[in-house]
Design an enzyme around this catalytic site. Structure first.
Site, PDB file in Angstrom:
ATOM      1  N   ILE A   1      20.782 -23.009  -8.268  1.00  0.00           N
ATOM      2  CA  ILE A   1      21.157 -21.999  -9.262  1.00  0.00           C
ATOM      3  C   ILE A   1      22.661 -22.159  -9.470  1.00  0.00           C
ATOM      4  CG2 ILE A   1      21.427 -19.517  -9.636  1.00  0.00           C
ATOM      5  CD1 ILE A   1      18.755 -19.199  -8.097  1.00  0.00           C
TER       6      ILE A   1
ATOM      7  N   HIS B   1      21.512 -26.779 -11.791  1.00  0.00           N
ATOM      8  CA  HIS B   1      20.759 -26.685 -13.047  1.00  0.00           C
ATOM      9  C   HIS B   1      21.101 -25.398 -13.798  1.00  0.00           C
ATOM     10  CE1 HIS B   1      17.720 -26.918 -16.023  1.00  0.00           C
ATOM     11  NE2 HIS B   1      16.703 -26.424 -15.349  1.00  0.00           N
TER      12      HIS B   1
ATOM     13  N   CYS C   1      14.237 -24.440 -19.452  1.00  0.00           N
ATOM     14  CA  CYS C   1      15.044 -25.508 -18.835  1.00  0.00           C
ATOM     15  C   CYS C   1      15.393 -26.650 -19.777  1.00  0.00           C
ATOM     16  CB  CYS C   1      14.313 -26.047 -17.619  1.00  0.00           C
ATOM     17  SG  CYS C   1      13.835 -24.737 -16.486  1.00  0.00           S
TER      18      CYS C   1
ATOM     19  N   CYS D   1      15.171 -28.983  -4.168  1.00  0.00           N
ATOM     20  CA  CYS D   1      15.115 -28.019  -5.271  1.00  0.00           C
ATOM     21  C   CYS D   1      16.483 -27.965  -5.940  1.00  0.00           C
ATOM     22  CB  CYS D   1      14.766 -26.629  -4.751  1.00  0.00           C
ATOM     23  SG  CYS D   1      13.224 -26.563  -3.824  1.00  0.00           S
ATOM     24  N   SER D   2      16.517 -27.995  -7.279  1.00  0.00           N
ATOM     25  CA  SER D   2      17.803 -27.924  -7.969  1.00  0.00           C
ATOM     26  C   SER D   2      18.392 -26.526  -7.806  1.00  0.00           C
ATOM     27  CB  SER D   2      17.627 -28.273  -9.448  1.00  0.00           C
ATOM     28  OG  SER D   2      16.634 -27.474 -10.043  1.00  0.00           O
TER      29      SER D   2
END
Lengths: 391, 144
Positions: free
Chosen positions: A214, A338, A88, A211-212
């Protein structure tokens, strides 16, 4: 003696989300946006090229991507070409690599591209590929994912400091609101604390809005030695400091206290020292809010608030416009999504615009010092500090 | 014209690790799981106990290591119940916990548990979980 290094051009692909094109198309968009941001620079001026991309082998069946990406954006690198893969944090580490190449005198002009095409026609392939980002044999095999690891950090923070679910949710509320002002953000939908808490559960304590996403996306940046930068722009943005610190890999080998991110504290201190500043000098920061808890712990470890007070810091509005420091004006990972390799580069793009006063509705008034932070799990952190040319 | 490629098995899409001697020098770890033992490696020279198990000691670089048992029982430090976003082949809800066994920490999957009974400090016991094809992975369940 190292040389000063400046950012002179920066841009992102137009709309992050599910990208209707190929990996090369996505890279081309970042290249065009970056060159368009400073028409003085031509592809032929670029000597070094660094690409951040995490799993093109799995998502587009392409390895060997440094020169593929360079060719795609019209660059023939004569002094440096390299891919960075550090999960990341790859984007920030790619910028850091370009910084090192220029500071050392190896290159005068380096382009960085971050690109990640995560979506495939079969969505579960992407979930499976993300298993490769944890210890595949001893953690991933059990079904353990990044959301679970960060959920453990959240549970630990709640247990130790009494941090509330509302404080966690406030991070998502703020970053989704900021994303409304960012045209390329994946998620253009504001939310309330109530909506965050009542959204679909992912893994306790997180809901989907914590939650970031996809996301497919790309971003680019061109860095130069100070001398060279003055030839191409009147408004260079300098890299003033950087730090990086890791501890262990398997989750079980990190520090016992899951919400004590000592490695970030160290990386931050090193970056502040190198830049000759402290946390109070930072006007705007793009930090790695991969999950709601992350921004809370980050605000503590980077010294914006005391240890254990990150929840209150968020709830009291101290991490947004009018507060102590503006965290994630572009909407963060929660609002933008992300796209692994692209995130750190896009954070740098935002800080470039913020420090030049070009961030439009997202502008942090008078921003002089910006901080970028990427992590790859709880125990590895990279920090960059940017400053205006007059600093 | 070539026939369309159809493979029954693709390792790059298989979450379960290779556990046999031709692919894994630490196959004994899995063989011990089959015997109901949760083990890791201990260096014969400097006595460092490592997790995950090793073929070379990360402290003294000795390649003479032996297998030692981890305690059968530990306690929950933090726990999370996953309801969404599980990998293909994993059925939600999934329960994961960070466990503590004396000095050793362990990222664990908990099976056959009553979710309402989960809490920090609760004791768990080792309970290996056979996979569909005979391979095996570690898991834990609540004591009592």
């Amino acid at each position: 003696m190292t040389r000063r290094v400046a950012v002179v051009a920066a841009g992102t692909s137009k709309k992050w989300g599910v990208y209707p094109g190929t990996y090369r198309d996505l890279i081309s968009e970042a290249g065009k946006a970056t060159f368009d941001s400073n028409p003085e620079i031509k592809p032929g001026d670029i000597e070094g090229f660094v690409v951040a991309s995490v799993f093109p082998e799995r998502s587009v069946f392409q390895t060997h991507v440094a020169t593929l990406a360079a060719e795609t954006v019209g660059v023939t690198p004569t002094k440096l070409f390299q891919r960075v893969e550090n999960m990341c944090a790859s984007g920030t580490i790619a910028i850091r690599t370009a910084y090192m190449a220029i500071a050392s005198g190896l290159c005068d002009v380096v382009m960085v591209i971050g690109a990640e095409k995560m979506h495939t026609p079969n969505p579960v392939e992407t979930y499976l590929s993300l298993m490769g980002g944890v210890d595949r044999e001893y953690e991933g095999a059990l079904g353990i994912t990044a959301p679970v690891q960060f959920a453990f950090a959240a549970q630990a923070h709640i247990q130790k400091y009494g941090t509330t679910r509302e404080a966690l949710a406030q991070v998502s509320v703020k970053n989704h609101a900021n994303a409304m002002n960012n045209p390329y953000a994946h998620f253009h939908k504001p939310c309330t604390i109530e909506e965050v808490l009542n959204a679909k559960p992912v893994t306790t304590p997180f809901t989907i809005l914590e939650c970031s996403g996809i996301t497919d996306g790309s971003a680019g940046m061109i860095l130069m030695s100070e001398e060279k930068a003055r030839e191409y722009t009147d408004k260079p943005v300098f890299i003033l400091g950087t730090g990086q610190c890791a501890y262990g890999f398997n989750f079980a080998n990190g520090p016992s206290d899951l919400c004590d991110w000592t490695m970030l504290n160290q990386a931050g201190k090193d970056a502040y020292k190198m830049a000759g500043i402290g946390p109070k000098d930072v006007d705007v920061a793009e930090v790695h809010d991969c999950f709601s808890i992350s921004e809370i712990i980050i605000s503590e470890e980077l010294g914006f608030t005391e240890k254990g007070k990150g929840g209150e810091f968020a709830l009291q509005g101290r991490s947004t416009y009018g507060g102590d420091v503006v965290l994630n004006p572009r909407g963060g990972l929660l609002g933008c999504g992300h796209p692994l390799g692209a995130t750190g580069v896009a954070q740098g793009v935002e800080l470039f615009h913020q420090l030049r006063g070009e961030a439009g509705p997202r502008q942090v008034t008078g921003a002089k010092i910006g901080l970028g932070h990427n992590l790859s799990g709880l125990t590895e952190h990279s920090v960059l500090i940017y400053g205006r040319g007059d600093q | 014209m070539a026939e369309r490629l159809t493979w029954e098995y693709v390792y790059s899409c298989d979450p379960i690790p290779q556990q046999t001697p031709e692919f894994n020098k630490l196959h004994q770890y899995y063989e011990n799981l089959h015997l109901g033992r949760l083990t890791t490696t201990k260096c014969r020279k400097c006595e460092k106990v490592s997790w995950p198990p090793r073929t070379v000691c990360p402290v003294c670089m000795s390649d003479e290591l032996s297998w030692v048992d981890l305690p059968d029982e530990g306690s929950i430090v933090v726990v999370s119940v996953q309801e969404g976003g599980a990998f293909p082949g994993f059925v939600a809800p999934l329960v994961f916990a960070m466990l503590q066994f004396g000095d050793v920490k362990f990222m664990a999957k908990l099976i056959d548990v009553d979710i309402a009974q989960l809490a920090p400090g609760k004791k768990v016991r080792f309970k290996p979980e056979k996979q569909y094809d005979g391979r095996i992975l570690p898991a834990f369940t609540l004591v009592g």
